[in-house]
Design an enzyme around this catalytic site. Structure first.
Site, PDB file in Angstrom:
ATOM      1  N   ASP A 271       0.820  -1.219   0.000  1.00  0.00           N
ATOM      2  CA  ASP A 271       0.000   0.000   0.000  1.00  0.00           C
ATOM      3  C   ASP A 271       0.856   1.272   0.000  1.00  0.00           C
ATOM      4  OD1 ASP A 271       0.979  -0.280   2.507  1.00  0.00           O
ATOM      5  OD2 ASP A 271      -0.925   0.023   3.553  1.00  0.00           O
TER       6      ASP A 271
ATOM      7  N   HIS B  50      24.486   4.980 -17.779  1.00  0.00           N
ATOM      8  CA  HIS B  50      23.338   5.253 -16.909  1.00  0.00           C
ATOM      9  C   HIS B  50      23.476   4.540 -15.558  1.00  0.00           C
ATOM     10  CE1 HIS B  50      20.494   6.745 -20.335  1.00  0.00           C
ATOM     11  NE2 HIS B  50      21.339   7.648 -19.924  1.00  0.00           N
TER      12      HIS B  50
ATOM     13  N   ASP C 160      25.855  13.013 -12.841  1.00  0.00           N
ATOM     14  CA  ASP C 160      24.852  13.464 -13.811  1.00  0.00           C
ATOM     15  C   ASP C 160      23.539  13.542 -13.038  1.00  0.00           C
ATOM     16  OD1 ASP C 160      22.933  13.745 -15.796  1.00  0.00           O
ATOM     17  OD2 ASP C 160      23.841  12.256 -17.145  1.00  0.00           O
TER      18      ASP C 160
ATOM     19  N   ASP D   9      19.429  19.163 -16.258  1.00  0.00           N
ATOM     20  CA  ASP D   9      20.199  17.949 -16.548  1.00  0.00           C
ATOM     21  C   ASP D   9      21.664  18.347 -16.679  1.00  0.00           C
ATOM     22  OD1 ASP D   9      21.106  15.514 -17.448  1.00  0.00           O
ATOM     23  OD2 ASP D   9      19.990  15.532 -19.340  1.00  0.00           O
TER      24      ASP D   9
ATOM     25  N   HIS E 231      27.441   7.977 -27.416  1.00  0.00           N
ATOM     26  CA  HIS E 231      26.101   8.563 -27.364  1.00  0.00           C
ATOM     27  C   HIS E 231      26.099   9.883 -28.126  1.00  0.00           C
ATOM     28  CE1 HIS E 231      27.442  11.528 -24.358  1.00  0.00           C
ATOM     29  NE2 HIS E 231      27.990  10.547 -23.687  1.00  0.00           N
TER      30      HIS E 231
ATOM     31  N   HIS F 289      20.032  16.204 -26.294  1.00  0.00           N
ATOM     32  CA  HIS F 289      18.619  15.882 -26.530  1.00  0.00           C
ATOM     33  C   HIS F 289      17.801  17.100 -26.168  1.00  0.00           C
ATOM     34  CE1 HIS F 289      18.521  15.385 -22.123  1.00  0.00           C
ATOM     35  NE2 HIS F 289      19.634  14.685 -22.256  1.00  0.00           N
TER      36      HIS F 289
ATOM     37  N   HIS G 156      14.368  13.859 -21.300  1.00  0.00           N
ATOM     38  CA  HIS G 156      14.524  13.616 -22.741  1.00  0.00           C
ATOM     39  C   HIS G 156      13.201  14.080 -23.344  1.00  0.00           C
ATOM     40  CE1 HIS G 156      17.543  10.232 -21.621  1.00  0.00           C
ATOM     41  NE2 HIS G 156      18.076  11.426 -21.553  1.00  0.00           N
TER      42      HIS G 156
ATOM     43  N   GLU H 137      26.202  17.535 -24.163  1.00  0.00           N
ATOM     44  CA  GLU H 137      26.815  16.612 -23.207  1.00  0.00           C
ATOM     45  C   GLU H 137      27.781  15.609 -23.822  1.00  0.00           C
ATOM     46  OE1 GLU H 137      24.089  13.578 -21.707  1.00  0.00           O
ATOM     47  OE2 GLU H 137      22.434  14.695 -22.594  1.00  0.00           O
TER      48      GLU H 137
ATOM     49  N   TYR I 142      34.692   7.845 -22.731  1.00  0.00           N
ATOM     50  CA  TYR I 142      34.664   6.761 -21.744  1.00  0.00           C
ATOM     51  C   TYR I 142      35.638   5.688 -22.196  1.00  0.00           C
ATOM     52  CZ  TYR I 142      30.319   9.343 -21.468  1.00  0.00           C
ATOM     53  OH  TYR I 142      29.397  10.360 -21.417  1.00  0.00           O
TER      54      TYR I 142
ATOM     55  N   ARG J  44      32.220  13.085 -18.673  1.00  0.00           N
ATOM     56  CA  ARG J  44      31.134  13.737 -19.419  1.00  0.00           C
ATOM     57  C   ARG J  44      30.944  15.124 -18.823  1.00  0.00           C
ATOM     58  NH1 ARG J  44      27.670  10.074 -19.305  1.00  0.00           N
ATOM     59  NH2 ARG J  44      26.246  10.556 -17.594  1.00  0.00           N
TER      60      ARG J  44
ATOM     61  N   GLU K 162      28.061  18.183 -19.126  1.00  0.00           N
ATOM     62  CA  GLU K 162      26.724  18.426 -19.677  1.00  0.00           C
ATOM     63  C   GLU K 162      26.151  19.736 -19.163  1.00  0.00           C
ATOM     64  OE1 GLU K 162      23.734  15.503 -18.537  1.00  0.00           O
ATOM     65  OE2 GLU K 162      22.487  16.088 -20.245  1.00  0.00           O
TER      66      GLU K 162
END
Ligand code: GLY
Ligand code: MN
Ligand code: MN
Length: 440
Positions: free
Chosen positions: A39, A243, A260, A271, A350, A354, A361, A384, A388, A406, A408
């Site tokens: 619940d 991610h 990130d 972001d 990548h 975006h 996104h 971004e 890597y 990265r 961004e």
């Protein structure tokens, strides 16, 4: 608190209705409450399309837009007031509140929708809805249509056309108004403060979640209800997992940490990614990779502005990153050929960004008529780039392995080029090292 003013929701509904075909109706459901376990519910987040058109924050509600309807074009079905439920769960607007506070022309209890909505649809030629994104609601729409069909012998006229609402609505959402940019600036400002806090708190021996806690504290303190997406706090080799969300590893001296994360204000996302050394000083290898990523981001900013197409920024990052990797000996060959063969994808897998808005996104087409979309004032996007180097990459010297970087930022296209919303958090090697040294 900075938020979208009420008049803007009215303007959006009118703008959408102006684009709908004559004699049509649009129907949109609120997000359902999601059960976490038994619940316990997940924190409620309104559906972005529903929020965009109403600002109505409750579940169990349906927006109906009927351009030209004499008794009011905007009908909202919602929960009724209920003293017992409100005692346990909090206040509800009720049908009166829907009209008084949320601009509905007409409001009905959600429990009456099956009786009322077929009558509203009847006689309209076209139904706009988010077909395919909510199977249960799609089924309801068909049930309402079938009620009308079943009365055809009495002269009832069911609609014959069903149109996906996304195309119209998502194109509207792509262009941010001044009020939207203001809210996005606020989300960005709070997220910048959070990244600064995490940088200052960074120490070997802490855990990834220790820095996540710093972020969450700043987000909440700034009035954000929640992050715009699951925060990525990735130290050492975890920085090479795009991610990564586990956020439970220990921070080690000599490693980088990539964060990130961004908060959400009034359903608008920010972001941001920053990467810094856990202990405050970049190693020569970390610095070399970092400088390439930073230069590629700068090159991308220069390719963002009116009349430049969507892919130009990405292409700019690919060129700078490929050339940089060749210079460091991590790729061998001619830069143009390496770009053509996409050799950089072993390190940069990548895209450079975006759309950004109510969804991290965000909605909106990237191509129109098969061609990359041309940028226009008010479009918001991330920039971004990253490099890597897999810890398992046997093709590079050991000293490079496990480095993930990265950077961004969030931008809005302006007449002159673009406004960077997230400039409030240090980015150059010197700035980051200075900020971290001062916090020791
Ligand atoms: N945070 C997910 C992304 O940067 O796209
Ligand atoms: Mn992003
Ligand atoms: Mn991100």
């Amino acid at each position: 608190m900075i938020h979208i003013p009420k008049a803007e929701y009215t303007r959006r509904r009118k703008a959408l209705m102006a684009q709908m075909e004559p004699n049509s109706i649009a129907i949109l459901p609120a997000a359902a409450v999601a059960i976490r376990n038994r619940d316990v519910e997940h924190v409620y987040r309104q559906d972005s399309d529903f929020q965009y058109l109403s600002g109505f924050p409750e579940p169990e509600a349906v927006i109906v837009l009927m351009p030209g309807r004499q008794h009011g074009e905007y009908v909202l079905f919602c929960r009724e007031r209920n003293a017992e439920r409100e005692l346990w769960d909090g206040l509800r607007a009720g049908t009166e509140g829907a009209i008084r506070d949320f601009g509905a022309d007409d409001a009905f209890p959600i429990t009456d929708i099956d009786d009322i909505l077929p009558g509203l649809i009847e006689g309209r030629d076209r139904v706009y809805s988010a077909m395919g994104s909510n199977a249960e609601f799609d089924r309801h729409v068909m049930e309402w249509i079938n009620v009308i069909r079943s009365k055809a012998h009495l002269g009832a006229q069911p609609p014959n056309e069903f149109v996906a609402l996304d195309h119209l609505l998502h194109d509207m959402r792509l262009y941010k108004s001044a009020a939207e940019v203001k809210v996005m600036r606020e989300a960005a400002r709070i997220s910048c403060a959070a990244h600064v806090k995490a940088m200052q708190a960074s120490r070997a021996g802490l855990y990834e979640f220790s820095l996540e806690a710093e972020l969450d504290y700043e987000f909440r303190k700034g009035g954000a209800k929640m992050p715009a997406y699951g925060s990525i706090v990735a130290a050492g080799r975890n920085s090479c997992i795009l991610h990564y969300q586990q956020n439970d590893a220990v921070l080690k001296d000599g490693d980088l940490v990539l964060i990130d994360a961004g908060c959400e204000i009034d359903c608008y996302a920010s972001d941001i990614t920053r990467t810094w050394p856990v202990s405050g000083r970049f190693s020569p290898e970390q610095k070399a990779i970092y400088e390439i990523v930073l230069a590629s981001q700068e090159a991308a900013f220069a390719e963002i502005g009116p009349n430049k197409h969507w892919n130009q920024a990405h292409e700019a990052t690919v060129r700078v990153i490929t050339a940089g990797l060749v210079k460091l000996g991590l790729l061998q060959g001619d830069v143009d050929e390496l770009i053509a063969s996409e050799a950089y994808r072993a390190f940069y897998m990548h895209r450079a960004g975006h759309w950004l808005g109510m969804d991290v996104h965000d909605v909106g087409e990237y191509k129109v008529g098969g061609e990359w979309r041309v940028l226009e004032v008010g479009m918001a996007l991330t920039v971004e780039p990253g490099i890597y180097i897999s810890p398992d990459n046997q093709n590079v010297a050991k000293k490079w392995r496990g480095i993930g970087v990265r950077i961004e930022d969030d931008v809005v296209v302006t007449k002159q080029g673009c406004e960077i919303l997230t400039g409030g958090v240090p980015k150059t090697v010197a700035e980051i090292e200075a900020l971290m040294a001062a916090a020791r």
